[in-house]
Design a protein around this motif. Structure first.
Motif, PDB file in Angstrom:
ATOM      1  N   LEU A 251      -6.402   2.546   7.460  1.00 20.76           N
ATOM      2  CA  LEU A 251      -7.677   2.039   6.964  1.00 20.76           C
ATOM      3  C   LEU A 251      -7.450   0.862   6.012  1.00 20.76           C
ATOM      4  N   CYS A 252      -6.463   0.975   5.133  1.00 18.28           N
ATOM      5  CA  CYS A 252      -6.137  -0.133   4.226  1.00 18.28           C
ATOM      6  C   CYS A 252      -5.820  -1.394   5.021  1.00 18.28           C
ATOM      7  N   LYS A 253      -4.984  -1.241   6.034  1.00 18.67           N
ATOM      8  CA  LYS A 253      -4.606  -2.391   6.848  1.00 18.67           C
ATOM      9  C   LYS A 253      -5.827  -3.024   7.512  1.00 18.67           C
ATOM     10  N   LYS A 254      -6.682  -2.199   8.090  1.00 20.86           N
ATOM     11  CA  LYS A 254      -7.882  -2.718   8.780  1.00 20.86           C
ATOM     12  C   LYS A 254      -8.812  -3.455   7.815  1.00 20.86           C
ATOM     13  N   VAL A 255      -9.070  -2.853   6.655  1.00 21.52           N
ATOM     14  CA  VAL A 255     -10.010  -3.447   5.697  1.00 21.52           C
ATOM     15  C   VAL A 255      -9.425  -4.721   5.086  1.00 21.52           C
ATOM     16  N   ILE A 256      -8.153  -4.688   4.695  1.00 27.95           N
ATOM     17  CA  ILE A 256      -7.514  -5.868   4.108  1.00 27.95           C
ATOM     18  C   ILE A 256      -7.497  -7.020   5.108  1.00 27.95           C
ATOM     19  N   THR A 257      -7.212  -6.708   6.360  1.00 25.37           N
ATOM     20  CA  THR A 257      -7.188  -7.731   7.413  1.00 25.37           C
ATOM     21  C   THR A 257      -8.589  -8.269   7.676  1.00 25.37           C
TER      22      THR A 257
ATOM     23  N   VAL B  58     -11.120  -8.536   5.723  1.00 22.43           N
ATOM     24  CA  VAL B  58     -11.620  -9.353   4.616  1.00 22.43           C
ATOM     25  C   VAL B  58     -10.725 -10.579   4.370  1.00 22.43           C
ATOM     26  N   SER B  59      -9.609 -10.670   5.098  1.00 23.55           N
ATOM     27  CA  SER B  59      -8.616 -11.739   4.865  1.00 23.55           C
ATOM     28  C   SER B  59      -8.202 -11.754   3.397  1.00 23.55           C
ATOM     29  N   PHE B  60      -7.837 -10.585   2.907  1.00 24.81           N
ATOM     30  CA  PHE B  60      -7.505 -10.405   1.497  1.00 24.81           C
ATOM     31  C   PHE B  60      -6.043 -10.716   1.215  1.00 24.81           C
ATOM     32  N   SER B  61      -5.186 -10.616   2.241  1.00 23.93           N
ATOM     33  CA  SER B  61      -3.760 -10.810   2.036  1.00 23.93           C
ATOM     34  C   SER B  61      -3.102 -11.381   3.286  1.00 23.93           C
ATOM     35  N   GLU B  62      -2.049 -12.179   3.065  1.00 24.61           N
ATOM     36  CA  GLU B  62      -1.274 -12.718   4.181  1.00 24.61           C
ATOM     37  C   GLU B  62      -0.352 -11.670   4.777  1.00 24.61           C
ATOM     38  N   GLU B  63       0.196 -10.801   3.916  1.00 24.79           N
ATOM     39  CA  GLU B  63       1.177  -9.809   4.355  1.00 24.79           C
ATOM     40  C   GLU B  63       0.870  -8.464   3.705  1.00 24.79           C
ATOM     41  N   ILE B  64       0.981  -7.398   4.497  1.00 20.20           N
ATOM     42  CA  ILE B  64       0.764  -6.043   3.989  1.00 20.20           C
ATOM     43  C   ILE B  64       2.018  -5.240   4.307  1.00 20.20           C
ATOM     44  N   ILE B  65       2.581  -4.611   3.271  1.00 15.63           N
ATOM     45  CA  ILE B  65       3.708  -3.722   3.489  1.00 15.63           C
ATOM     46  C   ILE B  65       3.296  -2.314   3.052  1.00 15.63           C
ATOM     47  N   PHE B  66       3.967  -1.313   3.609  1.00 17.55           N
ATOM     48  CA  PHE B  66       3.541   0.068   3.404  1.00 17.55           C
ATOM     49  C   PHE B  66       4.698   0.949   2.957  1.00 17.55           C
TER      50      PHE B  66
ATOM     51  N   CYS C  40       0.859  -1.185   0.000  1.00 13.69           N
ATOM     52  CA  CYS C  40       0.000   0.000   0.000  1.00 13.69           C
ATOM     53  C   CYS C  40       0.894   1.233   0.000  1.00 13.69           C
ATOM     54  N   ILE C  41       0.692   2.108  -0.986  1.00 11.60           N
ATOM     55  CA  ILE C  41       1.507   3.309  -1.115  1.00 11.60           C
ATOM     56  C   ILE C  41       0.597   4.532  -1.015  1.00 11.60           C
ATOM     57  N   ASP C  42       0.783   5.297   0.060  1.00 11.05           N
ATOM     58  CA  ASP C  42      -0.031   6.493   0.276  1.00 11.05           C
ATOM     59  C   ASP C  42       0.681   7.377   1.287  1.00 11.05           C
ATOM     60  N   ASP C  43       0.608   8.680   1.103  1.00  4.15           N
ATOM     61  CA  ASP C  43       1.264   9.601   2.027  1.00  4.15           C
ATOM     62  C   ASP C  43       0.414   9.905   3.259  1.00  4.15           C
ATOM     63  N   ASP C  44      -0.821   9.457   3.278  1.00  2.00           N
ATOM     64  CA  ASP C  44      -1.716   9.718   4.404  1.00  2.00           C
ATOM     65  C   ASP C  44      -1.725   8.524   5.357  1.00  2.00           C
ATOM     66  N   PRO C  45      -1.212   8.692   6.587  1.00  2.54           N
ATOM     67  CA  PRO C  45      -1.159   7.571   7.525  1.00  2.54           C
ATOM     68  C   PRO C  45      -2.540   7.016   7.881  1.00  2.54           C
ATOM     69  N   ILE C  46      -3.567   7.849   7.841  1.00  2.37           N
ATOM     70  CA  ILE C  46      -4.927   7.371   8.145  1.00  2.37           C
ATOM     71  C   ILE C  46      -5.404   6.443   7.035  1.00  2.37           C
TER      72      ILE C  46
END
Length: 133
Positions: free
Chosen positions: A17-23, A25-33, A7-13
């Motif tokens: 939010l990306c982390k919460k939603v992806i988690t 929905v169990s959309f990904s095993e690993e999330i990097i930022f 996930c690439i975004d300059d806004d920490p919020i």
């Protein structure tokens, strides 16, 4: 389930939010930022040349309007220098822009599979799950 998402975004919020939603929905095993295109580009470059550092992402959520290196510059950089390493990676532009020119420009990039409006939602990911599972 996708192995790794970047996930690439300059806004920490937005990143939170990306982390919460992806988690949720169990959309990904690993999330990097990354907080801008330059940081993301350098991270991908390092992983390409040293697999011990982590997995290359299967999917990238990319904001367009960021400082240092924006989304378009990021796409140009990876297409120019890392395309062969990222041939199995797709990019979803996740932006608040409503400019049709941005949507049309995104179509020029082979890696870009979708252009979606912020914010990311559970429904959005549920609709993408069959495509990326």
């Amino acid at each position: 389930m996708i192995k790794t998402i970047l996930c690439i975004d300059d806004d920490p919020i937005t990143l939170m939010l990306c982390k919460k939603v992806i988690t949720k929905v169990s959309f990904s095993e690993e999330i990097i930022f990354a907080s801008n295109g330059q940081e993301a580009y350098e991270l991908l470059r390092k992983i390409c040349f040293d697999k011990e550092l982590g997995n290359l992402p299967n999917l990238i959520f990319l904001d367009l309007n960021m400082p240092v290196m924006n989304g378009w510059e990021f796409l140009d950089s990876i297409e120019k220098e890392l395309k062969n390493n990222l041939k199995d990676t797709k990019v979803i532009i996740l932006s608040s822009t409503i400019d049709p020119a941005d949507y049309n420009k995104a179509k020029q990039y082979e890696m870009v599979s979708h252009f979606l409006s912020k914010p990311i939602t559970v429904d959005m990911l549920e609709n993408l799950k069959p495509i990326y599972s």
